[in-house]
Enzyme design. Structure first.
Site, PDB file in Angstrom:
ATOM      1  N   SER A 146       0.809  -1.189   0.103  1.00 48.79           N
ATOM      2  CA  SER A 146      -0.035  -0.102  -0.010  1.00 48.79           C
ATOM      3  C   SER A 146       0.919   1.236  -0.011  1.00 48.79           C
ATOM      4  O   SER A 146       2.203   1.071   0.236  1.00 48.79           O
ATOM      5  CB  SER A 146      -0.749   0.034   1.346  1.00 48.79           C
ATOM      6  OG  SER A 146      -1.630   1.190   1.430  1.00 48.79           O
ATOM      7  N   TYR A 159      -2.028  -0.862  10.824  1.00 45.71           N
ATOM      8  CA  TYR A 159      -1.983  -1.177   9.495  1.00 45.71           C
ATOM      9  C   TYR A 159      -0.776  -0.586   8.687  1.00 45.71           C
ATOM     10  O   TYR A 159       0.004  -1.254   7.886  1.00 45.71           O
ATOM     11  CB  TYR A 159      -3.156  -0.632   8.588  1.00 45.71           C
ATOM     12  CG  TYR A 159      -3.264  -0.765   7.034  1.00 45.71           C
ATOM     13  CD1 TYR A 159      -3.695  -2.092   6.801  1.00 45.71           C
ATOM     14  CD2 TYR A 159      -3.153   0.085   6.179  1.00 45.71           C
ATOM     15  CE1 TYR A 159      -3.903  -2.391   5.128  1.00 45.71           C
ATOM     16  CE2 TYR A 159      -3.254   0.068   4.841  1.00 45.71           C
ATOM     17  CZ  TYR A 159      -3.622  -1.312   4.350  1.00 45.71           C
ATOM     18  OH  TYR A 159      -3.746  -1.503   2.958  1.00 45.71           O
TER      19      TYR A 159
END
Ligand code: NAP
Length: 263
Positions: A146, A159
């Site tokens: 990501s 995350y």
């Protein structure tokens, strides 16, 4: 183009993973579709077979956080379709929570799914992948990280930490396998139009009172192109990294983000 390859995609029943599965199937791969929900995988296999009736596809219901389940599923997939040549570690979850309210279980869950799950899947497929590479079929490991693997975002610290870990694992393993016919790269999408973003939009609406449209625009605003990335755009990058001629691209973290990380 990739006719002799077996690709295993985790989280293949929805979003980015479903788009990657379609792109690799259209390129000629045999597919193993992995994820927790058998129903989602079955529906995805049916959608693929509507377009590609001759597709060889195996369903591998498994939780990537469970090493025994991962190893058993990979063994079954290999028994049906041979060694895995392309592994796409796409399964992931993104829970948002202020750091002060993040408990150890939530922290561990983000690391388990996004980072340790990637570790388990690579460990399970690597022996077969290396064997195939020795006899001339190159191996490809694609980790869907990501932009959160390359920069920080507030309220998703676990995350962000996990995805930075995925990028670190990618670089280290790329060096380790560099002379063994296997490349390892990370793909780093910005906000992409999938269930994860739909959930984020619901969270913003619930917590801030913004309308759904305003919440979507707030996420799209981080992208200089002022839009969400589409799953197909992420899938195209996977296809490119699997294609002939991409052997020199190794250990990279490639942002698919409309230029967000350029700023
Ligand atoms: P998604 O549609 O929610 O896909 C996530 C997939 O992962 C689901 O198919 C889910 O299937 C699977 N999964 C979740 N936990 C799992 C587990 N423990 N074991 C096995 N499978 C599991 O969202 P997405 O956006 O396509 O996400 C795909 C990847 O892209 C994730 O790694 C995510 O972090 C990354 N990403 C997304 C964005 C974005 O904005 N959408 C941006 C950057 C990176 P089951 O529920 O059936 O298990």
């Amino acid at each position: 183009m990739l006719n002799d390859r077996h690709a295993l995609i985790t989280g293949a029943g929805s979003g980015i993973g479903a788009a990657i599965a379609l792109a690799l199937a259209q390129a000629g791969c045999r597919l193993t579709l992995a994820g927790r929900s058998q129903g989602k995988l079955q529906a995805q296999a049916e959608r693929l077979r509507e377009q590609l009736p001759d597709l060889a596809v195996v369903l591998a219901p498994m939780d990537v956080t469970d090493p025994h389940a991962v190893h058993a599923a990979v063994q079954q997939a290999q028994a049906r379709l041979g060694s895995v040549h392309i592994l796409v570690n796409n399964a992931g979850q993104a829970h948002s929570q202020p750091f002060a309210k993040t408990d150890a279980a939530q922290w561990q869950q983000m690391l388990n799914v996004n980072l340790t799950g990637t570790f388990h899947c690579i460990q399970a497929v690597l022996p077969g992948m290396l064997e195939a590479a020795q006899t001339g079929t190159p191996g490809r490991i694609l980790n869907i990280a990501s932009t959160a693997g390359l920069k920080g975002y507030a309220y998703v610290s676990a995350y962000v930490a996990a995805k930075h870990g995925v990028v670190g694992l990618t670089k280290a393993l790329a060096l380790e396998l560099a002379r063994k016919g296997v490349t390892v790269n990370a793909i780093c999408p910005g906000y992409t139009e999938t269930d994860i973003v739909r959930e984020a939009v619901h969270n913003i609406v619930a917590k801030t009172g913004k309308s759904e449209n305003q919440a979507r625009q707030a996420l799209a605003a981080s992208n200089p192109q002022q839009r969400l990335v589409q799953p197909l755009e992420v899938a195209q990058s996977v296809l490119w990294l699997c294609a002939a001629g991409s052997d020199a691209i190794n250990g990279q973290a490639i942002a698919i983000d409309g230029g967000e990380l350029a700023g």
